[in-house]
Design a protein around this motif. Sequence first.
Motif, mmCIF file in Angstrom:
data_model
loop_
_atom_site.group_PDB
_atom_site.id
_atom_site.type_symbol
_atom_site.label_atom_id
_atom_site.label_comp_id
_atom_site.label_asym_id
_atom_site.label_seq_id
_atom_site.Cartn_x
_atom_site.Cartn_y
_atom_site.Cartn_z
ATOM 1 N N LEU A 1 -51.279 -31.622 -3.251
ATOM 2 C CA LEU A 1 -52.559 -31.021 -3.465
ATOM 3 C C LEU A 1 -52.932 -31.133 -4.993
ATOM 4 O O LEU A 1 -54.068 -31.346 -5.173
ATOM 5 N N ASP A 2 -52.095 -30.682 -5.815
ATOM 6 C CA ASP A 2 -52.338 -30.547 -7.320
ATOM 7 C C ASP A 2 -52.666 -31.765 -7.690
ATOM 8 O O ASP A 2 -53.592 -32.237 -8.635
ATOM 9 N N GLN A 3 -51.820 -32.891 -7.229
ATOM 10 C CA GLN A 3 -51.947 -34.278 -7.675
ATOM 11 C C GLN A 3 -53.351 -34.611 -7.290
ATOM 12 O O GLN A 3 -54.208 -35.383 -8.094
ATOM 13 N N ALA A 4 -53.739 -34.219 -6.095
ATOM 14 C CA ALA A 4 -54.816 -34.749 -5.529
ATOM 15 C C ALA A 4 -56.228 -34.081 -6.387
ATOM 16 O O ALA A 4 -57.206 -34.628 -6.567
ATOM 17 N N LEU A 5 -55.973 -33.163 -6.968
ATOM 18 C CA LEU A 5 -56.836 -32.025 -7.770
ATOM 19 C C LEU A 5 -56.857 -32.590 -9.320
ATOM 20 O O LEU A 5 -57.348 -32.102 -10.108
ATOM 21 N N GLY A 6 -56.069 -33.771 -9.514
ATOM 22 C CA GLY A 6 -56.001 -34.174 -11.023
ATOM 23 C C GLY A 6 -55.160 -33.425 -11.717
ATOM 24 O O GLY A 6 -55.168 -33.338 -12.989
ATOM 25 N N GLY A 7 -54.090 -32.597 -11.190
ATOM 26 C CA GLY A 7 -53.284 -31.681 -12.192
ATOM 27 C C GLY A 7 -53.927 -30.206 -12.515
ATOM 28 O O GLY A 7 -53.398 -29.692 -13.224
#
Length: 83
Positions: free
Chosen positions: A35-41
């Motif tokens: 999820l964090d990756q999808a949110l750009g960190g």
Amino acid sequence: MEIRLVQSPLAQIDTDWLVIGWFAGVAPGAQIAALDQALGGQLSLLAEAGDLQGKLGEILLDPHVPGIAARRLCVVGLGPAEK
């Protein structure tokens, strides 16, 4: 209000509010990391800045979450994982 339990990648859940738990002092699991990756960190940046610590009862509301299907995100602090 409708509450649903869904087994799906978090970033793909189409909902008004995506609510996730965050433990204090523990690296996020695979689902939260994805999820964090999808949110750009964004979650990692908030954690590094001290805005997301995972303290019991801590609530972080994010009304702007591009990159995921949910329209808003609520992160709830769960306290230490061992408790």
